[in-house]
Motif scaffolding. Structure first.
Motif, short mmCIF file in Angstrom:
data_model
loop_
_atom_site.label_atom_id
_atom_site.label_comp_id
_atom_site.label_asym_id
_atom_site.label_seq_id
_atom_site.Cartn_x
_atom_site.Cartn_y
_atom_site.Cartn_z
N LYS A 1 0.84 -1.19 0.00
CA LYS A 1 0.00 0.00 0.00
C LYS A 1 0.88 1.24 0.00
N ILE A 2 0.48 2.19 -0.84
CA ILE A 2 1.22 3.44 -0.90
C ILE A 2 0.59 4.44 0.04
N LYS A 3 1.42 5.08 0.83
CA LYS A 3 0.94 6.12 1.73
C LYS A 3 1.76 7.37 1.46
N GLN A 4 1.25 8.50 1.90
CA GLN A 4 1.99 9.73 1.76
C GLN A 4 1.96 10.50 3.07
N VAL A 5 3.08 11.11 3.37
CA VAL A 5 3.22 11.93 4.57
C VAL A 5 3.57 13.34 4.11
N LYS A 6 2.78 14.31 4.50
CA LYS A 6 2.99 15.69 4.09
C LYS A 6 3.58 16.50 5.24
N THR A 7 4.63 17.24 4.95
CA THR A 7 5.19 18.20 5.91
C THR A 7 5.27 19.54 5.20
N ARG A 8 5.13 20.60 5.99
CA ARG A 8 5.07 21.94 5.40
C ARG A 8 6.13 22.85 6.00
N LEU A 9 6.73 23.64 5.12
CA LEU A 9 7.63 24.71 5.52
C LEU A 9 6.97 26.02 5.13
N GLN A 10 6.55 26.78 6.13
CA GLN A 10 5.92 28.08 5.89
C GLN A 10 6.93 29.18 6.16
N LEU A 11 7.13 30.03 5.16
CA LEU A 11 8.06 31.15 5.23
C LEU A 11 7.24 32.43 5.15
N VAL A 12 7.23 33.19 6.24
CA VAL A 12 6.31 34.32 6.37
C VAL A 12 7.10 35.62 6.51
N ASP A 13 6.79 36.54 5.60
CA ASP A 13 7.35 37.89 5.68
C ASP A 13 6.20 38.82 6.06
N LEU A 14 6.11 39.14 7.35
CA LEU A 14 5.01 39.97 7.84
C LEU A 14 5.21 41.42 7.41
N ALA A 15 4.08 42.10 7.17
CA ALA A 15 4.16 43.54 6.92
C ALA A 15 4.59 44.24 8.21
N GLY A 16 5.23 45.38 8.07
CA GLY A 16 5.80 46.05 9.23
C GLY A 16 4.79 46.88 10.01
N SER A 17 4.89 46.78 11.33
CA SER A 17 4.10 47.68 12.17
C SER A 17 4.70 49.07 12.08
N GLU A 18 3.86 50.10 12.09
CA GLU A 18 4.38 51.44 11.91
C GLU A 18 3.49 52.46 12.60
N CYS A 19 4.08 53.56 12.93
CA CYS A 19 3.36 54.70 13.51
C CYS A 19 2.91 55.60 12.37
N VAL A 20 1.61 55.93 12.38
CA VAL A 20 1.06 56.72 11.28
C VAL A 20 1.75 58.07 11.17
N GLY A 21 2.01 58.70 12.30
CA GLY A 21 2.65 60.00 12.26
C GLY A 21 4.04 59.95 11.67
N MET A 22 4.76 58.83 11.90
CA MET A 22 6.13 58.73 11.40
C MET A 22 6.17 58.31 9.93
N SER A 23 5.23 57.43 9.51
CA SER A 23 5.24 56.97 8.13
C SER A 23 4.63 57.98 7.17
N GLY A 24 3.77 58.88 7.68
CA GLY A 24 3.19 59.92 6.84
C GLY A 24 2.21 59.41 5.82
N VAL A 25 1.53 58.28 6.06
CA VAL A 25 0.60 57.73 5.09
C VAL A 25 -0.76 58.40 5.24
N THR A 26 -1.48 58.49 4.13
CA THR A 26 -2.84 59.03 4.11
C THR A 26 -3.68 58.24 3.12
#
Length: 557
Positions: A434-459
């Motif tokens: 019988k053929i079986k399969q075993v799955k393993t996962r490598l998750q590579l996560v690049d999170l967006a940066g936390s930022e202060c609105v006043g310092m980043s100047g976004v609108t």
């Protein structure tokens, strides 16, 4: 008149006499002509008879000569045939003797091969046992490398104090010092006494450390990946602190160059990919295949970055995340591409990165406005019914012992068939094992940066993006806090990011957080927030790791 009549009758009579005479002459001439014809015919017959006689003599003479030549040739042919018959007979006898010798040698080789097969089976059994021990020892080694805690299912924090060109141009850090794994931060405000705060992590790197040194701490987890453990590596920090550089590498005009000449600048994702395929190349061919998916979480929505339209062009499409009956998170209809080497993997990642949302801010010219999750799924093809139980989790082994329906990619089926052909007992997928399969996962996560609105100047729209980014990161901190405090309810569904990473954050994955901060005094508030997040995550203790076990071959009868 009468006299005239008499004269005419006399003349007529004379003419009749002449006519009779001439008719007699004609008859005689005719007879003479017939006699001449008869004489000529006889003469011709005599001539023909003489010619036939001469021709018969010539043919007879020629036939005698041909018969004589044919007889001589037959004698020569008979002699040659007898000579060749003797030669062939000698060759046949020699071949028979050679075959007999080869049969004897083959029998000896078969006996030796049988002995070698038995020895190989014994060595294989010992090797499998030693491999199981190596996996257990490797897992213990990884734990001992990162910490000295007694549990093996862990969240590890590596702190990177980065100062990347173009990101922060602050003077050298005067408020933050570190010794080995301890960081001392001097917090001072006008009119208040200076407060020293201490943070401790598994590793601490300053801006003079190379990408090679950082990846050296990541590499042991990749061996665990092929040993049956899920692994998640994520980068956390404020905007511009070097998260994307740490995970991917340098950017060239807004695009990532995975094939740069200076490989020392490559980030964790390309290095981890190369290391995984290097480890796979040491395994039997056809026993593994790899799939990749790339998604981004933008404004609390999940987007598939490898989806294709009817013309085969890659585009971004919104997906949803659900919880399965087993309590695992899943993204239905998510695109999974099969890859065979690191180049194919990085090509797809680059395609997905081209669709990732980026907007410039006052802090970072190429600020990522979404969380990037690159998942590398390794499917291991295993044969047989006996899944060995390890010292870590016997129940997980029993659960994995159930049959799993496998759909193999075409190239993988060809590889399995090729590896099976040429053996004494080819693999019969349906009849013998019988053929079986075993799955393993490598998750590579690049999170967006936390930022202060006043310092980043976004609108405008960018301000809305910042709100979603900060709320999702806050939800991630809440989840880690709930797990650390062992609450009965963990709020995974407060954000699509935490729902997507549910299995990695609170499930059965080894989680490594790359905590990136800026050394500049200007960003002290953001750095303290990141350090607080790392400290909170480091308090998570989720019990023992769950390993997906592989079969132990049974002894050949």
């Amino acid at each position: 008149k009468e006299e005239r009549i008499v004269v005419l009758e006399t003349e007529n009579a004379a003419l009749h006499l002449k006519l009779a005479e001439y008719q007699g002459l004609a008859g005689r001439s005719t007879n003479e002509v017939l006699q001449l014809y008869a004489a000529r015919g006889g003469q011709q017959k005599l001539q023909r008879s003489s010619l036939v006689t001469q021709l018969h003599r010539a043919i007879k003479k020629r036939l005698k000569q041909d018969l004589k030549s044919l007889h001589s040739f037959a004698l020569e042919l008979s002699k040659e045939f007898r000579r060749q018959s003797k030669t062939c007979l000698y060759q046949v006898l020699a071949a028979v003797q050679g075959v007999q010798l080869q049969n004897e040698a083959m029998q000896m080789f078969q006996i030796k091969a049988f002995d070698l097969e038995q020895s190989l089976q014994e060595v294989t059994e010992r090797y499998e046992k030693e491999k199981q021990k190596r996996r257990a020892l490797h897992n213990s080694l990884v734990v001992s490398i990162f910490n000295d805690r007694t549990f093996s299912y862990f969240v590890e924090i590596i702190l990177i104090i980065s100062s990347l060109p173009g990101y922060f141009t602050s003077p050298s850090c005067q408020y933050m010092t570190h010794l080995f794994e301890t960081v001392l931060v001097k917090c001072s405000r006008p009119g208040h006494a200076t407060i020293n705060k201490t943070f401790q992590f598994e590793r601490v790197y300053n801006d003079s450390e190379s990408q090679d040194a950082v990846f050296a701490d990541v590499a042991p987890l990749l061996t665990s990946l092929l040993d049956g453990y899920n692994v998640c590596i994520m980068a956390y920090g404020q905007t511009g602190s070097g998260k994307t550089y740490t995970m991917l590498g340098p950017q060239v005009e807004g695009n990532f160059a995975f094939a740069i000449e200076d490989e020392s600048e490559l980030g964790i994702i390309p290095r981890a990919t190369q290391e995984v395929f290097r480890l796979i190349s040491e395994k039997p061919p056809g026993s593994y295949w790899v799939e990749v998916s790339v998604v981004e979480v933008y404004n609390n929505e999940i987007f598939d970055l490898l989806a294709k339209d009817s013309y085969g062009k890659v585009f971004s499409i919104k997906r949803d995340v659900v919880t399965t009956r087993e309590g695992k998170s899943d993204v239905p209809l998510l695109t999974h591409e099969t890859v065979e080497n690191a180049s194919e993997f990085l090509y797809l990642v680059k395609k997905g990165l081209q669709l990732r949302v980026r907007h410039p801010t006052l802090v970072h010219a190429h600020s990522s406005r979404s969380h990037l999750v690159v998942t590398l799924t390794i499917t291991t093809v295993v044969f047989g019914d006996n899944f060995g139980t390890s010292w870590e989790d016997e129940q997980a082994s029993q659960r994995l012992n159930k049959d799993v329906s496998c759909t193999f990619p075409q190239k993988t089926r060809d590889s399995i068939s090729a590896s099976s052909s040429g053996t004494s007992s080819p693999v019969q997928f349906e009849a013998t094992e019988k053929i079986k399969q075993v799955k393993t996962r490598l998750q590579l996560v690049d999170l967006a940066g936390s930022e202060c609105v006043g310092m980043s100047g976004v609108t405008g729209a960018a301000l809305r993006e910042t709100s979603f980014i900060n709320r999702s990161l806050s939800a991630l901190a809440d989840v880690l806090g709930a797990i650390a405090e062992q609450r009965s309810h963990v709020p995974y569904r407060n954000s699509k990011l935490t729902h997507l990473l549910q299995d990695s954050v609170g499930g059965d994955a080894k989680l490594l957080v790359m905590l990136c901060i800026s050394p500049g005094q200007k960003y002290l508030t953001e750095s303290m927030q990141s350090l607080g997040f790392g400290t909170r995550a480091r308090q998570v203790q989720r019990g023992q790791v769950k390993k997906k076990n592989f079969p132990i071959p049974s002894k050949v009868k």
